[in-house]
Scaffold this motif. Structure first.
Motif, PDB file in Angstrom:
ATOM      1  N   ASN A 161     -64.985  71.200  31.850  1.00 40.04           N
ATOM      2  CA  ASN A 161     -64.670  71.240  33.280  1.00 40.04           C
ATOM      3  C   ASN A 161     -63.375  71.976  33.586  1.00 40.04           C
ATOM      4  O   ASN A 161     -62.991  72.097  34.755  1.00 40.04           O
ATOM      5  CB  ASN A 161     -64.585  69.816  33.839  1.00 40.04           C
ATOM      6  CG  ASN A 161     -65.900  69.074  33.709  1.00 40.04           C
ATOM      7  OD1 ASN A 161     -66.961  69.647  33.935  1.00 40.04           O
ATOM      8  ND2 ASN A 161     -65.829  67.806  33.334  1.00 40.04           N
ATOM      9  N   ARG A 187     -73.814  66.815  47.496  1.00 42.96           N
ATOM     10  CA  ARG A 187     -74.842  67.666  46.882  1.00 42.96           C
ATOM     11  C   ARG A 187     -76.244  67.132  47.184  1.00 42.96           C
ATOM     12  O   ARG A 187     -77.166  67.903  47.480  1.00 42.96           O
ATOM     13  CB  ARG A 187     -74.605  67.740  45.368  1.00 42.96           C
ATOM     14  CG  ARG A 187     -75.623  68.590  44.618  1.00 42.96           C
ATOM     15  CD  ARG A 187     -75.268  68.670  43.145  1.00 42.96           C
ATOM     16  NE  ARG A 187     -74.057  69.418  42.930  1.00 42.96           N
ATOM     17  CZ  ARG A 187     -74.009  70.750  42.822  1.00 42.96           C
ATOM     18  NH1 ARG A 187     -75.129  71.450  42.914  1.00 42.96           N
ATOM     19  NH2 ARG A 187     -72.876  71.372  42.604  1.00 42.96           N
ATOM     20  N   SER A 191     -62.405  70.853  43.473  1.00 41.34           N
ATOM     21  CA  SER A 191     -63.361  70.094  42.664  1.00 41.34           C
ATOM     22  C   SER A 191     -64.727  69.961  43.331  1.00 41.34           C
ATOM     23  O   SER A 191     -65.712  69.649  42.657  1.00 41.34           O
ATOM     24  CB  SER A 191     -62.796  68.701  42.364  1.00 41.34           C
ATOM     25  OG  SER A 191     -62.546  67.994  43.562  1.00 41.34           O
ATOM     26  N   GLU A 232     -66.003  72.445  45.377  1.00 40.43           N
ATOM     27  CA  GLU A 232     -66.319  73.767  45.933  1.00 40.43           C
ATOM     28  C   GLU A 232     -67.811  74.066  45.850  1.00 40.43           C
ATOM     29  O   GLU A 232     -68.421  74.578  46.795  1.00 40.43           O
ATOM     30  CB  GLU A 232     -65.526  74.838  45.181  1.00 40.43           C
ATOM     31  CG  GLU A 232     -65.563  76.214  45.822  1.00 40.43           C
ATOM     32  CD  GLU A 232     -64.766  76.276  47.116  1.00 40.43           C
ATOM     33  OE1 GLU A 232     -65.233  76.961  48.045  1.00 40.43           O
ATOM     34  OE2 GLU A 232     -63.712  75.631  47.190  1.00 40.43           O
ATOM     35  N   SER A 233     -68.432  73.749  44.714  1.00 46.58           N
ATOM     36  CA  SER A 233     -69.862  74.034  44.576  1.00 46.58           C
ATOM     37  C   SER A 233     -70.686  73.187  45.540  1.00 46.58           C
ATOM     38  O   SER A 233     -71.684  73.672  46.120  1.00 46.58           O
ATOM     39  CB  SER A 233     -70.304  73.780  43.132  1.00 46.58           C
ATOM     40  OG  SER A 233     -70.088  72.429  42.766  1.00 46.58           O
ATOM     41  N   GLU A 234     -70.295  71.906  45.751  1.00 44.75           N
ATOM     42  CA  GLU A 234     -71.024  71.056  46.688  1.00 44.75           C
ATOM     43  C   GLU A 234     -70.899  71.584  48.125  1.00 44.75           C
ATOM     44  O   GLU A 234     -71.874  71.573  48.888  1.00 44.75           O
ATOM     45  CB  GLU A 234     -70.511  69.610  46.611  1.00 44.75           C
ATOM     46  CG  GLU A 234     -70.932  68.850  45.368  1.00 44.75           C
ATOM     47  CD  GLU A 234     -70.096  69.181  44.157  1.00 44.75           C
ATOM     48  OE1 GLU A 234     -69.120  69.937  44.319  1.00 44.75           O
ATOM     49  OE2 GLU A 234     -70.422  68.712  43.053  1.00 44.75           O
ATOM     50  N   ARG A 290     -70.444  74.671  49.002  1.00 43.35           N
ATOM     51  CA  ARG A 290     -71.270  75.865  49.123  1.00 43.35           C
ATOM     52  C   ARG A 290     -72.741  75.490  49.317  1.00 43.35           C
ATOM     53  O   ARG A 290     -73.475  76.136  50.080  1.00 43.35           O
ATOM     54  CB  ARG A 290     -71.103  76.752  47.892  1.00 43.35           C
ATOM     55  CG  ARG A 290     -69.808  77.554  47.876  1.00 43.35           C
ATOM     56  CD  ARG A 290     -69.887  78.689  46.878  1.00 43.35           C
ATOM     57  NE  ARG A 290     -70.003  78.193  45.520  1.00 43.35           N
ATOM     58  CZ  ARG A 290     -68.972  77.997  44.711  1.00 43.35           C
ATOM     59  NH1 ARG A 290     -67.754  78.277  45.123  1.00 43.35           N
ATOM     60  NH2 ARG A 290     -69.150  77.554  43.476  1.00 43.35           N
ATOM     61  N   THR A 291     -73.181  74.429  48.619  1.00 46.63           N
ATOM     62  CA  THR A 291     -74.563  73.966  48.793  1.00 46.63           C
ATOM     63  C   THR A 291     -74.794  73.457  50.220  1.00 46.63           C
ATOM     64  O   THR A 291     -75.827  73.736  50.840  1.00 46.63           O
ATOM     65  CB  THR A 291     -74.869  72.856  47.773  1.00 46.63           C
ATOM     66  OG1 THR A 291     -74.533  73.307  46.462  1.00 46.63           O
ATOM     67  CG2 THR A 291     -76.339  72.486  47.798  1.00 46.63           C
ATOM     68  N   ARG A 293     -74.950  76.420  52.577  1.00 46.83           N
ATOM     69  CA  ARG A 293     -76.228  77.114  52.471  1.00 46.83           C
ATOM     70  C   ARG A 293     -77.340  76.349  53.197  1.00 46.83           C
ATOM     71  O   ARG A 293     -78.182  76.937  53.881  1.00 46.83           O
ATOM     72  CB  ARG A 293     -76.582  77.310  50.996  1.00 46.83           C
ATOM     73  CG  ARG A 293     -77.829  78.145  50.772  1.00 46.83           C
ATOM     74  CD  ARG A 293     -78.101  78.408  49.309  1.00 46.83           C
ATOM     75  NE  ARG A 293     -78.473  77.194  48.596  1.00 46.83           N
ATOM     76  CZ  ARG A 293     -77.721  76.650  47.642  1.00 46.83           C
ATOM     77  NH1 ARG A 293     -76.583  77.206  47.286  1.00 46.83           N
ATOM     78  NH2 ARG A 293     -78.121  75.547  47.032  1.00 46.83           N
TER      79      ARG A 293
END
Length: 893
Positions: free
Chosen positions: A44, A780, A816, A818-820, A822-823, A826
């Motif tokens: 990570n 998410r 921490s 960031e990906s969630e 972005r999801t 989207r």
């Protein structure tokens, strides 16, 4: 303002001394940093420091095969047993002498320690889940046996794979084979033949071979074979006589490294890989038992102190203590997994970026490092300065960093492209000790101990604008008011001057003090000025009226800790104590001050009281951390800690003195004093005010208000089942508990059932009480449901409730999640686009049906078409969502 700041993390130091450890799954690396332990998560890409601290620097680490218990031992033999998942110290224990080697058995039931010339085997303390009988363990540390036989310090310990035997290597040129318990027909065996001390000894995977490695680079392979000088065995009964079988040297190999000594070695039995590190910074990988070199690489300028291999044999971890380097190398792909290095000299200053995500530190080694506060890693290092960097400051927008150095230059750095784009110098060669940048980023000012003037440059042109004269001694501190109206300068002439450098007259208002000025700070509203002086006083002045408002005597607060050379106690040595760095909090209600002491003091500006004192370090390996000196350590020649024992070292290379006469560092840039003084050279509050950092002797210490562990209210036990989860959801209607239980079970159908079973009117309440440990997962999950399920408005209500209740936490931890995020973005964009397309299609269809011709056939079709639309109860709805634009979403309900 809250004052319950607690130690959060340690940056700026990645490895000090001792051994490194991989976790059992091979994804985390344990590294000793002074008297603390830092865990690097290599998957990570984060690091965190365990909250406990030893009384001295840590020398040995040991980890159980399950990875739940960590045993750390310091220089004096004091051990702490820690629960790794909970980050809690469980037990303290002291060995009789310093520990030179430590190894836990593969079974996890025993651990062996080298204490001087003896080897001691102890029972590993068990955790409650390991007690099969459920018995309570009253004595965590119980000694199993003591093994004596070596004549010098034991340097290595290694267990066999079945935990029945272990190998010990010592400085007496021998290695010994021991059995844990008495075995029938087995006697402790001595393996002799090396010409220098044994650095490491290992069993092969099948335990049919033994490898011993000495400091001169000799590798011996031992096998259990028949003595060639023994009489021939009887052909009729060849296996009866076993008295002539013994461990013998089957093969000798040597590392050829041009006078470089072997410093460390590691062996991986499953892959038969031997890794050796040498004193010239080179390591080699060898295939055993043929001793074929895979490849060799130079990774450091100094000794490689320790090397270890992870479980699958793919990653190698190296530690070099002189320069504070830590490297993880994947040898098959020949690439770095981790490459970190801290400052190897004293930190001088630090500053937060305006968004609070990074900290910039400068040091006497001439380097500028950028640290990520979330991951704990250094992401950029600037090395253009040729001497110590004394100060650093950001512009208001936060994209440009300015630094001053003793090499006579002020440099401007672009933190988007990571390059030096402007350099400012004086007409004559000067060393700059302080600096200030105008909030607009147009003017930069600097002061020097070599002159009495303040130099000002234009950032746009790089030209010297003016030299402000008025002080009668060297300028020691500079600061611009946050609104950019005035420049404040402090000097050793006992005055502080307030300059209006943007006026035509460029007048200055002098403020008289009682001692040399060490540091100045301006309150965020630009109305008040705080000044620290050499006599330990903190004074507060009105900027507009140039009058003193109040003051604090901080001599007793900053005094604490007695240096090893002090002839007086810490309480009576207050004359030399003062604050060398001060800063205001984000709201201006408090002042944080620190200096050449082990304390950081937090004062209230309004009530002028000491709110809290933070202890920087309790490490007795530093000078100035203890209140009273031990008179037993005071001999006729002075304190024992100051006696140079280099000439009495047993190894030749340790006895050689390479320093230059009269020089502190000499030819070795990494040479440090034996016991450095504990001090804090810089402090800074984060822009949000939730944390502050301090540049200390041990590294960059971060204190935060958000150090409480993430609490999970429902643990996974026998009662948490899918049936009980559905019962809590439908019968008890405890929606929060049902959601947490579904997350604990982590079954997607159950999680979807609970998610859809929560009424829309209770979404906001359930989300508000949801523990933050589940926020990334719920973000998410909701985003994925918004893309897949037909319940569009239901999912949007969830997203709105999450951001309303926990928006501040999401903003603070954006890196921490960031990906969630972005999801989620989207999914929301997809919903917006689909609703827009659906609304346009419906509008075009209605328009087409209304404009049909009035003939019987067309009218009939038109009426039928309108009836279908009417029966579907078509109506336009507006869904307002927060976004960058003010557009509305149109769709059909």
């Amino acid at each position: 303002m809250k004052t319950e700041f607690k130690f959060s993390n340690l940056l700026g130091t990645v490895y000090s001394q001792g051994n490194l450890l991989f976790s059992p799954d091979g994804t985390c690396l344990f590294s000793p940093v002074g008297n603390r332990v830092t865990i690097f998560d290599l998957v990570n890409n984060t690091s965190h420091t365990l909250p406990f601290a030893h009384r001295k620097n840590i020398t040995r680490l040991g980890l159980t095969p399950r990875g739940n218990l960590l045993l750390t031992v310091d220089e004096d033999g004091h051990a702490i047993l820690t629960n790794v998942p909970r980050k809690l110290p469980l037990h303290h224990f002291t060995f009789k002498d310093s520990v030179s080697a430590l190894s836990l058995s593969p079974s996890g039931r025993y651990f062996a320690v080298g204490v001087g010339r003896h080897v001691e085997v102890w029972h590993t303390p068990s955790t409650p889940d390991q007690n099969v009988d459920g018995e309570l363990e009253f004595a965590p540390f119980v000694r199993h046996r003591v093994y004596a036989g070596h004549y010098d310090i034991v340097q290595s310990l290694e267990w066999s794979s079945d935990s029945r035997f272990f190998l010990s290597g010592a400085k007496d040129l021998t290695a010994k084979i021991w059995s844990l318990d008495p075995e029938e027909g087995f006697q402790p065996t001595t393996l002799a033949g090396h010409r220098e001390g044994i650095m490491a000894a290992y069993f092969s995977k099948d335990q049919e071979k033994i490898y011993t490695i000495s400091k001169d680079g000799a590798v011996f392979r031992w096998e259990y074979m028949r003595d060639p000088n023994a009489p021939e065995e009887d052909e009729e009964m060849p296996d009866v006589d076993d008295s002539h079988m013994q461990w013998r040297i089957a093969e000798r190999h040597y590392f050829m490294q041009n006078n470089a000594k072997l410093k460390c070695a590691a062996y991986h039995p499953e892959t038969n890989i031997l890794v050796a590190g040498f004193s010239n910074g080179v390591f080699g990988i060898y295939d055993m038992p043929d001793f074929n070199m895979h490849h060799s690489l130079s990774i450091s300028q100094n000794d490689i102190d320790f090397v270890t291999i992870n479980r699958d044999g793919q990653w190698l971890a190296f530690g070099a203590s002189k320069l504070g380097q830590l490297l993880v190398w994947e040898w098959q792909s020949e690439s770095y997994i981790l490459k970190q290095q801290g400052h190897f000299d004293t930190m001088n200053s630090l500053v937060y970026t305006p968004d609070g995500t990074r900290v910039i530190t400068t040091a006497d080694d001439g380097k500028i490092k950028v640290w990520d506060t979330k991951s704990g890693f250094c992401i950029v290092t600037f090395t253009e300065h040729t001497s110590g960097v004394t100060a650093c400051q950001f512009t208001k927008k936060g994209n440009v960093l300015f630094t001053s150095s003793l090499d006579g230059s002020i440099r401007a750095w672009d933190l988007i492209r990571y390059r030096n784009f402007r350099t400012f110098t004086a007409p004559t060669r000067l060393s700059f000790s302080c600096m200030a940048i105008d909030p607009s980023g147009e003017v930069v000012c600097a002061g020097s101990p070599d002159t009495k003037e303040i130099h000002t440059w234009s950032v746009q042109t790089g030209q010297l604008l003016d030299q402000l004269a008025g002080h009668e001694s060297s300028v020691s501190a500079l600061a611009f008011a946050p609104d950019g109206s005035v420049l404040v300068s402090g000097s050793w002439d006992h005055t502080v001057r307030i300059w209006n450098i943007f006026d035509r007259t460029q007048t200055s208002e002098p403020l008289q003090l009682q001692a040399d000025v060490l540091s100045v700070a301006v309150r965020p509203d630009s109305k008040q000025l705080a000044v620290s002086t050499l006599d330990g006083q903190l004074t507060f002045w009105s900027v507009s009226e140039a009058q003193q408002q109040s003051g604090v005597d901080g001599r007793r607060d900053v005094s604490g800790g007695r240096k090893i050379t002090d002839r007086r106690t810490a309480a009576n040595a207050t004359g030399t104590k003062s604050f060398t760095t001060i800063t205001y909090s984000a709201d201006g209600s408090c002042v944080l001050a620190a200096g050449n002491s082990k304390y950081i003091c937090l004062y209230s500006v309004t009530s002028l009281v000491l709110l809290k004192k933070f202890t920087v370090s309790i490490n007795l390996s530093l000078s100035g951390t203890q209140e009273f000196l031990n008179s037993r350590l005071l001999g006729e020649a002075g304190p024992e800690g100051l006696i140079d024992e280099q000439g009495e070292a047993s190894d030749l290379e340790d006895r050689i003195d390479r320093s230059l006469p009269g020089s502190k560092r000499g030819g070795d840039p990494s040479a440090r004093k034996k016991m450095p003084d504990v001090r804090v050279k810089g402090v800074a509050f984060s822009p949000a005010g939730r944390s502050f950092c301090a540049a200390s002797t041990e590294g960059l210490l971060i204190y935060s208000l958000d150090t409480a562990p993430l609490f999970d209210p429902v643990d996974l036990d026998l009662e948490v089942t899918p049936a009980s989860t559905l019962e809590v959801l439908k019968t008890e209607k405890n929606y929060l508990k049902a959601l947490v239980m579904a997350f604990r079970l982590n079954e997607l159908p159950l999680l979807r059932t609970v998610f859809e079973g929560i009424p829309h009117i209770d979404i906001a309440l359930a989300v508000k009480e949801l523990p933050v440990v589940y926020l990334p997962r719920i973000l998410r999950f909701v985003a994925i449901q918004a893309e897949e399920s037909p319940h569009l408005e239901f999912c949007l209500l969830w997203i709105k409730a999450i951001l309303d209740s926990h928006g501040q936490w999401v903003s603070d931890n954006r890196g921490s999640v960031e990906s969630e995020l972005r999801t989620v973005n989207r999914a929301v964009s997809k919903i917006k686009e689909e609703l827009r397309r659906l609304a346009e299609d419906n509008l075009y269809t209605i328009d087409y049906l209304v404009n049909q011709p009035t003939g019987d056939y067309g009218a009939q079709n038109g009426i039928l078409g309108l009836e279908k639309v009417t029966n579907s109860e078509a109506r336009v709805v507006d869904i307002e969502m927060d976004g960058d634009d003010d557009s509305e979403w149109v769709g059909l309900q």
